[in-house]
Write a protein that holds these residues in place. Structure first.
Motif, PDB file in Angstrom:
ATOM      1  N   GLN A   1      88.001  58.507 -22.523  1.00 61.07           N
ATOM      2  CA  GLN A   1      87.997  57.993 -21.162  1.00 61.07           C
ATOM      3  C   GLN A   1      89.445  57.803 -20.736  1.00 61.07           C
ATOM      4  O   GLN A   1      90.328  57.614 -21.585  1.00 61.07           O
ATOM      5  CB  GLN A   1      87.243  56.661 -21.070  1.00 61.07           C
ATOM      6  CG  GLN A   1      85.756  56.761 -21.355  1.00 61.07           C
ATOM      7  CD  GLN A   1      84.981  57.475 -20.257  1.00 61.07           C
ATOM      8  OE1 GLN A   1      85.453  57.547 -19.126  1.00 61.07           O
ATOM      9  NE2 GLN A   1      83.822  58.013 -20.592  1.00 61.07           N
ATOM     10  N   THR A   2      89.708  57.854 -19.424  1.00 55.86           N
ATOM     11  CA  THR A   2      91.079  57.742 -18.944  1.00 55.86           C
ATOM     12  C   THR A   2      91.211  56.626 -17.924  1.00 55.86           C
ATOM     13  O   THR A   2      90.232  56.193 -17.307  1.00 55.86           O
ATOM     14  CB  THR A   2      91.555  59.062 -18.305  1.00 55.86           C
ATOM     15  OG1 THR A   2      90.781  59.318 -17.122  1.00 55.86           O
ATOM     16  CG2 THR A   2      91.414  60.220 -19.285  1.00 55.86           C
ATOM     17  N   ALA A   3      92.465  56.168 -17.734  1.00 54.25           N
ATOM     18  CA  ALA A   3      92.797  55.164 -16.715  1.00 54.25           C
ATOM     19  C   ALA A   3      94.224  55.413 -16.260  1.00 54.25           C
ATOM     20  O   ALA A   3      95.056  55.919 -17.031  1.00 54.25           O
ATOM     21  CB  ALA A   3      92.656  53.752 -17.287  1.00 54.25           C
ATOM     22  N   ALA A   4      94.517  55.018 -15.003  1.00 50.92           N
ATOM     23  CA  ALA A   4      95.830  55.290 -14.427  1.00 50.92           C
ATOM     24  C   ALA A   4      96.767  54.092 -14.478  1.00 50.92           C
ATOM     25  O   ALA A   4      97.972  54.243 -14.244  1.00 50.92           O
ATOM     26  CB  ALA A   4      95.682  55.763 -12.980  1.00 50.92           C
ATOM     27  N   ASP A   5      96.235  52.901 -14.771  1.00 51.62           N
ATOM     28  CA  ASP A   5      97.080  51.709 -14.838  1.00 51.62           C
ATOM     29  C   ASP A   5      96.417  50.670 -15.740  1.00 51.62           C
ATOM     30  O   ASP A   5      95.299  50.870 -16.229  1.00 51.62           O
ATOM     31  CB  ASP A   5      97.356  51.140 -13.440  1.00 51.62           C
ATOM     32  CG  ASP A   5      96.070  50.876 -12.671  1.00 51.62           C
ATOM     33  OD1 ASP A   5      95.138  50.274 -13.253  1.00 51.62           O
ATOM     34  OD2 ASP A   5      95.982  51.278 -11.496  1.00 51.62           O
ATOM     35  N   LEU A   6      97.096  49.541 -15.939  1.00 50.17           N
ATOM     36  CA  LEU A   6      96.596  48.516 -16.856  1.00 50.17           C
ATOM     37  C   LEU A   6      95.301  47.891 -16.366  1.00 50.17           C
ATOM     38  O   LEU A   6      94.387  47.617 -17.156  1.00 50.17           O
ATOM     39  CB  LEU A   6      97.661  47.432 -17.051  1.00 50.17           C
ATOM     40  CG  LEU A   6      98.892  47.846 -17.853  1.00 50.17           C
ATOM     41  CD1 LEU A   6      99.934  46.728 -17.830  1.00 50.17           C
ATOM     42  CD2 LEU A   6      98.520  48.189 -19.287  1.00 50.17           C
ATOM     43  N   ALA A   7      95.190  47.647 -15.062  1.00 47.85           N
ATOM     44  CA  ALA A   7      93.974  47.050 -14.521  1.00 47.85           C
ATOM     45  C   ALA A   7      92.772  47.956 -14.755  1.00 47.85           C
ATOM     46  O   ALA A   7      91.695  47.499 -15.150  1.00 47.85           O
ATOM     47  CB  ALA A   7      94.145  46.769 -13.025  1.00 47.85           C
ATOM     48  N   ALA A   8      92.958  49.252 -14.520  1.00 52.79           N
ATOM     49  CA  ALA A   8      91.874  50.209 -14.744  1.00 52.79           C
ATOM     50  C   ALA A   8      91.531  50.305 -16.234  1.00 52.79           C
ATOM     51  O   ALA A   8      90.373  50.477 -16.609  1.00 52.79           O
ATOM     52  CB  ALA A   8      92.257  51.583 -14.197  1.00 52.79           C
ATOM     53  N   ALA A   9      92.569  50.175 -17.101  1.00 49.93           N
ATOM     54  CA  ALA A   9      92.329  50.232 -18.547  1.00 49.93           C
ATOM     55  C   ALA A   9      91.466  49.054 -18.997  1.00 49.93           C
ATOM     56  O   ALA A   9      90.523  49.215 -19.771  1.00 49.93           O
ATOM     57  CB  ALA A   9      93.663  50.231 -19.291  1.00 49.93           C
ATOM     58  N   ARG A  10      91.803  47.862 -18.505  1.00 43.76           N
ATOM     59  CA  ARG A  10      91.008  46.680 -18.870  1.00 43.76           C
ATOM     60  C   ARG A  10      89.565  46.825 -18.384  1.00 43.76           C
ATOM     61  O   ARG A  10      88.616  46.439 -19.079  1.00 43.76           O
ATOM     62  CB  ARG A  10      91.650  45.426 -18.281  1.00 43.76           C
ATOM     63  CG  ARG A  10      93.025  45.093 -18.875  1.00 43.76           C
ATOM     64  CD  ARG A  10      93.532  43.757 -18.350  1.00 43.76           C
ATOM     65  NE  ARG A  10      94.862  43.446 -18.852  1.00 43.76           N
ATOM     66  CZ  ARG A  10      95.987  43.659 -18.166  1.00 43.76           C
ATOM     67  NH1 ARG A  10      95.934  44.158 -16.929  1.00 43.76           N
ATOM     68  NH2 ARG A  10      97.150  43.345 -18.699  1.00 43.76           N
ATOM     69  N   ALA A  11      89.397  47.394 -17.179  1.00 43.86           N
ATOM     70  CA  ALA A  11      88.058  47.598 -16.638  1.00 43.86           C
ATOM     71  C   ALA A  11      87.268  48.595 -17.485  1.00 43.86           C
ATOM     72  O   ALA A  11      86.075  48.410 -17.748  1.00 43.86           O
ATOM     73  CB  ALA A  11      88.143  48.076 -15.187  1.00 43.86           C
ATOM     74  N   GLN A  12      87.935  49.654 -17.954  1.00 50.69           N
ATOM     75  CA  GLN A  12      87.263  50.656 -18.794  1.00 50.69           C
ATOM     76  C   GLN A  12      86.781  50.037 -20.108  1.00 50.69           C
ATOM     77  O   GLN A  12      85.691  50.344 -20.589  1.00 50.69           O
ATOM     78  CB  GLN A  12      88.232  51.808 -19.105  1.00 50.69           C
ATOM     79  CG  GLN A  12      88.446  52.788 -17.966  1.00 50.69           C
ATOM     80  CD  GLN A  12      87.313  53.817 -17.886  1.00 50.69           C
ATOM     81  OE1 GLN A  12      86.223  53.608 -18.415  1.00 50.69           O
ATOM     82  NE2 GLN A  12      87.573  54.913 -17.203  1.00 50.69           N
ATOM     83  N   LEU A  13      87.578  49.135 -20.657  1.00 48.78           N
ATOM     84  CA  LEU A  13      87.249  48.569 -21.966  1.00 48.78           C
ATOM     85  C   LEU A  13      86.036  47.647 -21.929  1.00 48.78           C
ATOM     86  O   LEU A  13      85.450  47.347 -22.967  1.00 48.78           O
ATOM     87  CB  LEU A  13      88.455  47.812 -22.529  1.00 48.78           C
ATOM     88  CG  LEU A  13      89.624  48.694 -22.989  1.00 48.78           C
ATOM     89  CD1 LEU A  13      90.826  47.840 -23.361  1.00 48.78           C
ATOM     90  CD2 LEU A  13      89.215  49.586 -24.157  1.00 48.78           C
ATOM     91  N   THR A  14      85.644  47.200 -20.756  1.00 47.19           N
ATOM     92  CA  THR A  14      84.452  46.356 -20.657  1.00 47.19           C
ATOM     93  C   THR A  14      83.179  47.148 -20.952  1.00 47.19           C
ATOM     94  O   THR A  14      82.175  46.576 -21.392  1.00 47.19           O
ATOM     95  CB  THR A  14      84.334  45.716 -19.267  1.00 47.19           C
ATOM     96  OG1 THR A  14      84.242  46.751 -18.272  1.00 47.19           O
ATOM     97  CG2 THR A  14      85.553  44.835 -18.974  1.00 47.19           C
TER      98      THR A  14
END
Length: 453
Positions: free
Chosen positions: A31-44
């Protein structure tokens, strides 16, 4: 089947797409994310085993800001990807918990090696945590702070990692199977089966086929091959409960299995080999049965290895409050409602004889809990099921203002913690081992009770 789950965090769309495709072709779920906020959201919703993290991310584009966020991802390895190939930056990243630091443009072969090493380390860490958790769970099932329980925990910790055969003896209802499961959970076979066989509960004419299994056509009704309990226990632990009730002809066949590690299924001609750790239990006097010719002497010496003896509840009465609290907590979890004993009920449980030991204590508490109201068990509730005790002055020895079970347990725990710390001259690790707790568990209790140590 994937090799692992990877979260790729980078603000460059082209790099994300290219790296995601390459990683997926290598067998990873990505899975990918473009910033830290999106990364934290993905990890949920995506439990990543590893994170690939670019240092320069929007909106700050500040490597130090990204490094400060590494603590949020500490439960999994993080590999830093960056165009800032500065030595000090790399040292800062490693110091703050990053697994590795790779400069862009990324060498795919180097990245593949680093990812594989990081995932292997993560898997080993996860397995170690699970092993420690299962070890604590095994010991936590042994409720009590009395001298017999402390000695039992010490012996279990020492012999569980070995394959020595164990004979657990003691009166009925004293927790022989709990001891046996603790031995299994603390052993190197913990992730393998624990197969329990009650030798007295299976009819003699069926015990052989239950243990050894049978092949199709072995007898009327055997319409297909069926593996026995011995085969199901292969690699794990075989627990033979009430082995003293095993028929003599069956004892001969079990002896052969223990001597050779092989057996034949009923009606079969193909020899099968097994690797099991044997734990046996009985409330009978096996040496006496040997003298009477009811139990084979050679089998007795084969199974006894090390003997662990559980004691009657009358010999460890100081453990009754802890046992009551444990059973009440289990009941509360199952029923979703907190339940307590008032002072009169607690005194009744403490003063009563328990010939059926822990099993009788547990069953009596569960019965009374079923008729209790408003989350508190009182003497009135007990009298409904035990009218002969309705006039018993159960609370005479307790303070006039009453004493709930939680208060009694708290006082007992404080006293035992202080004794353990005094005995170990303040060494918390040694005190925790004496109490059958983890060091962290002891520290939490010290903090909860605000003890000055």
């Amino acid at each position: 089947m994937t090799n692992g789950r990877i979260l790729l965090v980078d603000d460059e769309p082209a790099f994300r797409q290219l790296a995601q495709s390459w990683l997926q072709n290598s067998g990873y779920q990505v899975q990918t994310a473009a910033d830290l906020a999106a990364a934290r959201a993905q990890l949920t919703g995506f439990d990543a085993d590893l994170i690939l993290l670019d240092l320069s991310l929007p909106p700050q584009f500040d490597p130090q800001h990204t490094l400060a966020a590494l603590a949020d991802f500490s439960s999994r390895p993080v590999i830093i990807l960056t165009g800032h190939a500065e030595r000090q930056l790399a040292l800062d990243a490693i110091a703050q918990g990053a697994w590795d630091f790779i400069a862009k443009p990324v060498d795919p072969d180097l990245l593949a090696v680093v990812i594989k090493r990081a995932l292997n380390k993560h898997q080993l860490d996860t397995e170690l945590k699970q092993l420690k958790a299962s070890s604590l769970d095994g010991l936590n099932r042994l409720i009590g702070a009395s001298a017999p329980m402390e000695a039992m925990r010490t012996l279990i910790q020492r012999i569980a990692p070995t394959d020595v055969r164990v004979l657990v003896t003691g009166p009925s209802g004293t927790g022989k199977e709990v001891v046996s499961k603790a031995l299994h959970q603390l052993s190197r076979r913990a992730d393998k089966p624990f197969i329990s066989v009650h030798c007295g509960a299976i009819p003699a004419d069926l015990l052989e086929s239950e243990l050894f299994g049978y092949v199709k056509g072995a007898f009327t009704g055997a319409d297909k091959d069926r593996p026995g309990l011995l085969k199901l226990a292969d690699g794990g632990t075989l627990f033979l409960d009430e082995i003293g009730e095993m028929p003599l002809p069956m004892q001969v066949k079990l002896l052969r299995v223990l001597q050779e590690g092989t057996f034949f299924a009923v009606g079969g001609r193909e020899q099968q080999r097994i690797d099991v750790r044997l734990i046996s239990a009985t409330n009978a006097n096996l040496p006496q049965l040997v003298k009477q010719g009811q139990f084979r002497e050679d089998l007795y010496y084969r199974i006894k290895g090390i003997t662990l003896e559980t004691v009657a509840l009358s010999e460890r009465r100081q453990d009754i409050p802890l046992l009551l609290q444990h059973f009440l907590e289990l009941h509360s979890k199952q029923q979703g409602q907190r339940l307590q004993l008032d002072s009169t009920a607690l005194s009744w449980f403490l003063q009563r004889d328990w010939p059926g030991n822990i099993r009788e204590l547990k069953n009596t508490l569960e019965s009374v809990a079923a008729v209790a109201q408003d989350g508190v068990i009182s003497m009135a509730d007990i009298s409904l099921l035990h009218p002969q005790d309705s006039e018993q002055p159960a609370a005479a020895a307790l303070p006039a203002n009453g004493l709930l079970l939680d208060d009694a347990v708290q006082r007992l725990e404080i006293r035992l913690i202080k004794q353990a710390l005094a005995q170990t001259e303040g060494n918390k690790s040694q005190a925790a081992r004496l109490l059958g707790l983890s060091r962290q568990g002891l520290l939490k209790k010290i903090d909860r009770y605000r003890l000055s140590v």
